[in-house]
Design an enzyme around this catalytic site. Structure first.
Site, PDB file in Angstrom:
ATOM      1  CG  ASP A 187      -1.965   1.101   1.171  1.00 19.78           C
ATOM      2  OD1 ASP A 187      -1.709   2.124   0.501  1.00 19.78           O
ATOM      3  OD2 ASP A 187      -3.018   0.954   1.803  1.00 19.78           O
ATOM      4  CG  HIS A 192      -0.651   5.172   4.852  1.00 20.90           C
ATOM      5  ND1 HIS A 192      -1.593   5.370   5.830  1.00 20.90           N
ATOM      6  CD2 HIS A 192      -1.329   4.712   3.760  1.00 20.90           C
ATOM      7  CE1 HIS A 192      -2.793   5.029   5.368  1.00 20.90           C
ATOM      8  NE2 HIS A 192      -2.659   4.640   4.122  1.00 20.90           N
ATOM      9  CB  ILE A 207      -2.943   8.187   9.406  1.00 14.50           C
ATOM     10  CG1 ILE A 207      -3.388   7.807   7.982  1.00 14.50           C
ATOM     11  CG2 ILE A 207      -3.262   9.666   9.693  1.00 14.50           C
ATOM     12  CD1 ILE A 207      -4.884   7.923   7.757  1.00 14.50           C
ATOM     13  N   GLY A 210      -5.344   1.491   7.465  1.00 16.82           N
ATOM     14  CA  GLY A 210      -6.474   0.810   8.084  1.00 16.82           C
ATOM     15  C   GLY A 210      -6.269  -0.688   8.158  1.00 16.82           C
TER      16      GLY A 210
END
Length: 282
Positions: A187, A192, A207, A210
């Site tokens: 990802d 991120h 962040i 998920g």
């Protein structure tokens, strides 16, 4: 403008991916295993000589990528949110293998003008040599900018409401480097990694993914009840808040039978995972 028929009929084809022991180990490190390098439970997922693979690694394999971003689908990608994730895990993943993945849109429902649409994507990951199914997963996307297109109404979902004190509480420290490691499992979203990109999205810093929080839940909830995280048979949750690298996540767990439980996760008093459900094979 959203094009519902183009989304429902989207042709994903069959994807193929090969991975090796190194990839599975890197995934486990991204999830946070190895914080204590002498923890034998963690080392089982980090030692290539007798490697076990976390079941949730299957969720990262044969990804269809950023298909939803294609202009022909008409989705307002800037307002898209990955709102929930669920998966069933069948045959254990081998330390290294070639796998195939199929995908299809199983539902696209309308919450109404200004309230968005809900898309559910189902994927299946199988061993390319034996056809054994490793996992079947459902990813729920909230298309916040695309409601009111006249589609079927989104069904109301029952929400888990805990009763009484939790049966177990687990604490899981997220490494400040967690997102930097986890992204190497495929990802590459700059949200991120890139502080400037994160700031434009309204966050003080990059962040955590998920799906990293999802994988952490499989490990942390299992450990809170003395269960084997390698024996997770199903795992589901909703993403209700953001987890930051460096956070400590508290998991509150309620038993729901001999081999199942419900859970939620908080950072401080802020809920980050909700409606969690997990089962184990043994």
């Amino acid at each position: 403008m959203i094009r519902p028929d183009a989304i429902r009929d989207y042709g994903f084809g069959v994807r193929t991916q090969s991975y090796a022991e190194r990839d599975a180990i890197l995934y486990a490190l991204g999830v946070g295993l190895g914080h204590d390098p002498c923890d034998e439970g963690d080392l089982a997922f980090l030692d290539e000589r007798s490697l076990r693979v976390l079941p949730t690694y299957g969720v990262t394999l044969c990804s269809p990528g950023m298909w939803i971003r294609e202009p022909a689908l008409g989705v307002d990608f800037g307002k898209l949110v990955h709102s929930a994730q669920a998966a069933e895990f069948f045959e254990p993943l081998l330390p290294g293998a070639t796998v195939t993945g199929t995908a299809s849109v199983v539902s696209l429902t309308d919450r109404g003008e200004g309230r968005g649409a809900v898309l559910v994507l189902e994927r299946e990951i199988s061993n390319a040599d034996t056809d054994a199914v490793h996992c079947r997963l459902r990813q729920t996307l909230l298309l916040r900018g695309d409601g009111g297109f006249g589609g079927p109404e989104a069904p109301r979902e029952a929400k888990f409401e805990p009763v009484g004190a939790p049966d177990a509480v687990g604490h899981y420290a997220i490494s400040p480097r967690a997102a930097l490691i986890y992204r190497l499992s495929g990802d590459w979203n700059p949200l991120h990694l890139d502080p400037g990109f994160a700031a434009k999205a309204g966050f003080p810093r990059p962040i955590l993914h998920g799906l990293a929080s999802y994988a952490v839940a499989g490990v942390a909830v299992s450990r809170a009840l003395g269960r084997d995280p390698g024996a997770v048979g199903a795992l589901a949750c909703k993403f209700s808040g953001v987890v930051m690298p460096g956070d400590e996540v508290t998991f509150e767990v309620w038993k729901d039978g001999d081999a199942s439980a419900r859970f939620r996760a908080l950072v401080g008093d802020r809920k980050v995972l909700d409606d969690g459900a997990i089962t184990w094979k043994r």
